[in-house]
Scaffold this active site. Structure first.
Site, mmCIF file in Angstrom:
data_model
loop_
_atom_site.group_PDB
_atom_site.id
_atom_site.type_symbol
_atom_site.label_atom_id
_atom_site.label_comp_id
_atom_site.label_asym_id
_atom_site.label_seq_id
_atom_site.Cartn_x
_atom_site.Cartn_y
_atom_site.Cartn_z
ATOM 1 N N GLY A 523 0.820 -1.202 0.000
ATOM 2 C CA GLY A 523 0.000 0.000 0.000
ATOM 3 C C GLY A 523 0.851 1.247 0.000
ATOM 4 N N GLY A 525 0.438 5.915 0.136
ATOM 5 C CA GLY A 525 -0.414 7.082 0.260
ATOM 6 C C GLY A 525 0.432 8.322 0.407
ATOM 7 N N GLY A 528 3.220 7.889 3.169
ATOM 8 C CA GLY A 528 4.356 7.007 2.966
ATOM 9 C C GLY A 528 3.944 5.721 2.297
ATOM 10 C CB VAL A 530 2.134 0.174 3.862
ATOM 11 C CG1 VAL A 530 1.991 -0.891 4.942
ATOM 12 C CG2 VAL A 530 1.566 1.495 4.337
ATOM 13 C CE LYS A 544 1.908 5.641 5.736
ATOM 14 N NZ LYS A 544 0.502 6.027 5.744
ATOM 15 C CG ASP A 636 -6.675 10.881 3.895
ATOM 16 O OD1 ASP A 636 -5.632 10.356 3.470
ATOM 17 O OD2 ASP A 636 -7.663 11.122 3.167
#
Length: 754
Positions: A523, A525, A528, A530, A544, A636
């Site tokens: 993942g 975003g 940062g 992951v 992360k 968020d």
């Protein structure tokens, strides 16, 4: 007798009580009222026919309870008949019980200047005895009970003492005071023992952010919601910046809380508290018991195995053993150990035994006879060994999933055999390595001698010399590195501290190995990237790497500790961190089913799962906003930040990252220097530069719920030029509650309707 007569002394004083007058407990009208009407002073009922002379907020809260902020005679209430508060000509204020003995006085010496003294209740809630020259002879602000009001100072000579309970106003066991090291602390002062518990007692003053170079020793609260102490500690209310009615109280449960309300008669709202994990308050459950905290149900005390409750109406008395274990039967034949995982009993260590196997630790506890009631066994990651902490007493026990350590209770084997699903001494997992002589074999290492030339001998000696020099250099470097680690605080104490707070400090090399060079990305975003990791203890984790690496290590650690203390079943659990050089890394638990966004895209969620995800997410956000008291805004909320476990239990992730990225922006609690969040889920407050509150998360959550219902991604719809999913729903909502079912059925679901 004087009955609430007004003498305009100044703009901040009203309803004076002059020398030669008295107030009677039998006359309810004998009450002093401040000029602004907020505070009253008089006889306050604390029991059946029992009264204290007190100061309270005039208007009761919505629960119809008066809130007392000061009492003169909390330890010795007076009778409901013939008791009086008198101010004789001598100027010494005296409270008498039923017309007989004096139970309290202001101890102001008699002098000619005192003959015209007046007792005044100021707008601040301060009750002051003032001479005609405006000199203060005595004031209630100088002798607080359990509450600090705005403008009132806590000094080296004063302290706040809790009530015994919500209905018993006599002095309790918890105190806020300046210790002899000049640090402001919370103290449990029980009938048998006393101990400090805030700030965390295993931290040195500088590690807790406090300064011992503090000659003034003074702490104050202001009406804007700022509490500051001269030991450099500062706390801000969640509604800081607004002039409100405020009070700071040491509660009977041992916590220090800041309350506020907008108007007289409103309910009091908790806007800050000192201890975020209630079970870490000492003495709350008594000896030989364990405190557990579940957000849905609150705090619960329970006796440890083999022990029974001393007083069923008072948990503070703790539990007592339901057996006798003496030196005579403290042997491997008669006694064993019961494992309590993830349980900490703070303090009362007999000593520290380093580099111990589990079996050797058990043997040492047995050898100590009745001096050892159990031991704490934990791994020292810094030294690469297990340490043993035998316990003289079992106090301040609490259970938390984030704690990295286990307790082994010493119990008779007769008790162990009767415990359900409790491993005995033989059934416990042996973390040590025992070596017996019958499995040790001496290997044959005899060799035939051969002729070796002089040149070969020279080369061998030369190689040995070079090798020895290399070993010496390596040992020297290792020695100084270890000394450097000790000087920087990376020793056994700090590792024990990290264990106690539920964290592990990972090295960058350790995380690089666990992630196989950060190769498996799961993942990414704005904050940062992951990666999937397999830790050394075989746990699967999500690692992360934060993109913003400009923050200092001290600030980073302070904010990580705040996030790590947030413990809720619907929030992702933080296992550790790395702050090495420019690397800023967080280690979380791994969620098997990935993000909600992935599951919505694959259309694998039935309506039951979607409902449970919506409820669980709401619980997690409610905890961040209202229950953890750190006023953490997510900023968020979106399906990508809602992760699903093995049974599709939702957990909110990436909470508090706005704090990690820029702490200074949160000091105002009303505005941010830049817009945060994801387009399509962002609340209008971001666009129109309105004050930022928890409503921005609630708006984003509403969009997520609509996405759960419809399956429509608001970001995709927004960019395609169609109506935003929120814009589609808003007109339906405005129709009214009577049409809710109708407009839900009309919401489009991937081209159709629900």
């Amino acid at each position: 007798m004087l009955i609430s007569i007004c003498f305009p002394f100044s703009s901040s004083q009203s309803y004076n009580f002059r020398a030669g007058s008295s107030l009677s407990v039998e006359n309810p009208a004998d009450v002093l009222i401040s000029q602004n009407g907020i505070f009253s002073a008089g006889f306050f009922q604390v029991g059946r026919n029992a009264y204290c002379f007190a100061i309270w907020f005039t208007e009761p809260s919505q629960s119809h309870n008066l809130t007392a902020v000061w009492m003169a005679n909390r330890e010795e209430p007076v009778n409901g008949r013939r008791s009086k508060l008198e101010l004789p000509r001598s100027g010494n204020l005296v409270l008498t019980d039923a017309g007989q003995s004096a139970v309290w006085s202001s101890d102001t010496a008699a002098s000619s200047s005192n003959f015209a003294a007046e007792l005044q209740l100021w707008d601040t809630g301060n009750l002051a005895l003032v001479t005609k020259d405006d000199a203060v002879l005595w004031q209630s602000f100088s002798s607080p009970t359990n509450t600090l009001l705005p403008g009132q100072s806590l000094t080296r000579n004063t302290k706040l003492v809790s009530s015994r309970s919500q209905t018993n106003y006599s002095s309790g066991f918890y105190k806020l005071l300046f210790d002899n090291d000049n640090v402001l602390r919370l103290l449990f002062d029980g009938p048998q023992i006393s101990s400090f518990y805030w700030p965390d007692p295993w931290l040195l003053s500088w590690q807790a952010g406090r300064s011992v170079f503090n000659d003034s020793r003074i702490a104050t609260l202001d009406s804007l919601g700022s509490f500051s102490s001269s030991d450099t500690y500062t706390a801000l209310a969640s509604d800081y910046g607004t002039q409100l009615q405020r009070r700071m109280t040491v509660e009977p449960d041992g916590n220090l809380r800041l309350y506020s309300r907008k108007r007289s008669g409103d309910a009091w709202i908790i806007t800050w508290e000192a201890v975020l994990q209630p079970c870490k308050i000492h003495g709350i459950c008594g000896a030989n018991s364990v405190c557990s905290y579940v957000p849905e149900f609150g705090r619960k005390c329970s006796c440890i195995p083999g022990y029974k409750m001393i007083n069923r109406s008072d948990w503070t008395q703790g539990c007592e053993p339901d057996f006798k274990l003496s030196c005579a039967n403290s042997t491997t034949e008669s006694a064993g150990f019961a494992l309590l995982p993830r349980v900490e009993f703070y303090g009362y260590d007999y000593t520290l035994y380093q580099n111990q196997t589990l079996e050797s630790c058990k043997s040492r506890c047995l050898e100590l006879c009745d001096a050892c009631v159990g031991f704490h066994y934990k791994y020292d990651s810094g030294g690469g060994r297990y340490n043993c902490y035998p316990k003289l007493q079992l106090r301040n026990g609490y259970h938390t999933p984030g704690f990295n350590g286990d307790i082994y209770l010493k119990l008779p084997k007769t008790i162990l055999s009767s415990l359900p699903n409790t491993p005995t001494n033989e059934g416990l997992n042996n973390l040590g390595c025992s070596i017996s002589s019958n499995v040790t074999v001496q290997l044959d290492r005899r060799y035939e001698k051969t002729h070796v030339s002089g040149l070969v001998k020279f080369l061998l000696w030369f190689a040995c010399g070079v090798g020895g020099l290399e070993i010496f250099v390596i040992f020297t470097v290792w020695f100084f590195v270890m000394r450097g680690n000790e000087n920087s605080g990376e020793d056994n104490l700090q590792d024990y501290v990290l264990a106690a707070t539920g964290f592990k400090k990972f090295s960058y090399a350790e995380l690089k190995k666990a992630t196989r060079g950060f190769s498996e990305e799961i993942g990414s975003g704005a904050g940062g990237v992951v990666y999937r990791a397999l830790l050394s203890d075989k746990r699967v984790a999500a690692v992360k790497k934060l993109k913003d690496t400009s923050q200092g290590e001290v600030e980073f650690l302070a904010e990580v500790s705040i996030i790590g203390r947030l413990n809720h079943m619907n929030l992702i659990e933080t296992w550790g961190y790395c702050a090495e050089g420019k690397h800023r890394i967080l280690v979380y638990e791994f969620m098997e089913h990935g993000s909600l966004a992935e599951n919505l895209a694959s259309n694998v969620l039935d309506w039951k799962k979607r409902f449970e995800i919506a409820v669980g997410t709401a619980k997690g956000l409610a905890y961040l906003h209202d229950e953890c008291l750190e006023w953490v805004l997510h900023c968020d909320v979106k399906p990508q930040n809602i992760l699903l476990g093995s049974n599709y239990q939702p957990k909110v992730a990436d909470f508090g990252l706005s704090k990690l990225q820029n702490r200074s922006e949160l000091g105002r609690y009303s505005s941010f220097s830049r817009i945060r969040g994801t387009r399509g889920y962002m609340a209008p407050e971001w666009v129109y530069n309105l004050p930022i509150t928890s409503k921005v998360d609630v708006y984003s959550y509403g969009i997520v719920v609509l996405e759960l219902l419809t399956g429509n991604n608001p970001t995709t719809v927004f960019h395609d030029g169609e109506d935003h999913v929120g814009d589609q729903a808003r007109p339906k909502m405005l129709v009214g509650a009577s049409s809710i079912e109708a407009w839900i059925e009309e919401i489009p679901v991937n081209g159709g309707t629900i």
